[in-house]
Motif scaffolding. Structure first.
Motif: not given
Length: 150
Positions: A37-39, A110-117, A54-57
């Motif tokens: 989900i996060l990705e 997959k070398l069509t495009f790169a996906r980066i955050c 993401k939940w954390q304390l």
């Protein structure tokens, strides 16, 4: 919100709970579901960005102004010489701070495009492309595809 989440995440989701101030808790079935989900974000309901964390304390549930945002950016026309974490990070640094690659990009499956955050200043103008000269031949024009602009 529950219908939207069920359509989007299907079997990953256990429940959606509404809490005060327009916040929701999405209960998921596993750590792997959280990672997926996060990705796969960012997410939108209509034209509104939904911030998923993401939940954390000690997580503080308040709405605030963002000085930066995380964007999943697709990079097109990346020369094979730069199809490495370091090379893609160099390209992504034009926009902001590169954080991580999605799995197909990391594995180069997959070398069509790169996906980066990328963490991008919220007030920064995001270019549609930029040119890079590798020292031989014509410069490459790297194209940025951003699903949502701050």
């Amino acid at each position: 919100m529950k219908t939207w989440a069920e359509k989007l995440w299907g079997d990953l989701l256990e429940d959606v709970v509404s809490i005060d101030n327009g916040f929701f808790i999405f209960k998921v079935k596993s750590e792997e579901a959280i990672d997926k989900i996060l990705e796969d974000g960012p997410y939108y309901v209509g034209a509104r960005l939904i911030v998923v964390k993401k939940w954390q304390l000690g997580l503080n549930l308040i709405k605030s102004e963002f000085s930066s945002v995380l964007l999943w950016v697709k990079l097109y026309n990346v020369p094979l010489e730069l199809w490495t974490e370091e090379g893609l990070g160099y390209i992504a640094s034009i926009m902001g701070t590169p954080l991580y690659l999605d799995e197909p990009t990391f594995k180069r499956s997959k070398l069509t495009f790169a996906r980066i955050c990328i963490e991008v200043p919220a007030n920064k103008e995001i270019p549609k492309s930029f040119k890079i000269n590798l020292g031989y031949g014509d410069p490459y024009e790297i194209l940025f595809m951003v699903p949502w602009k701050p």
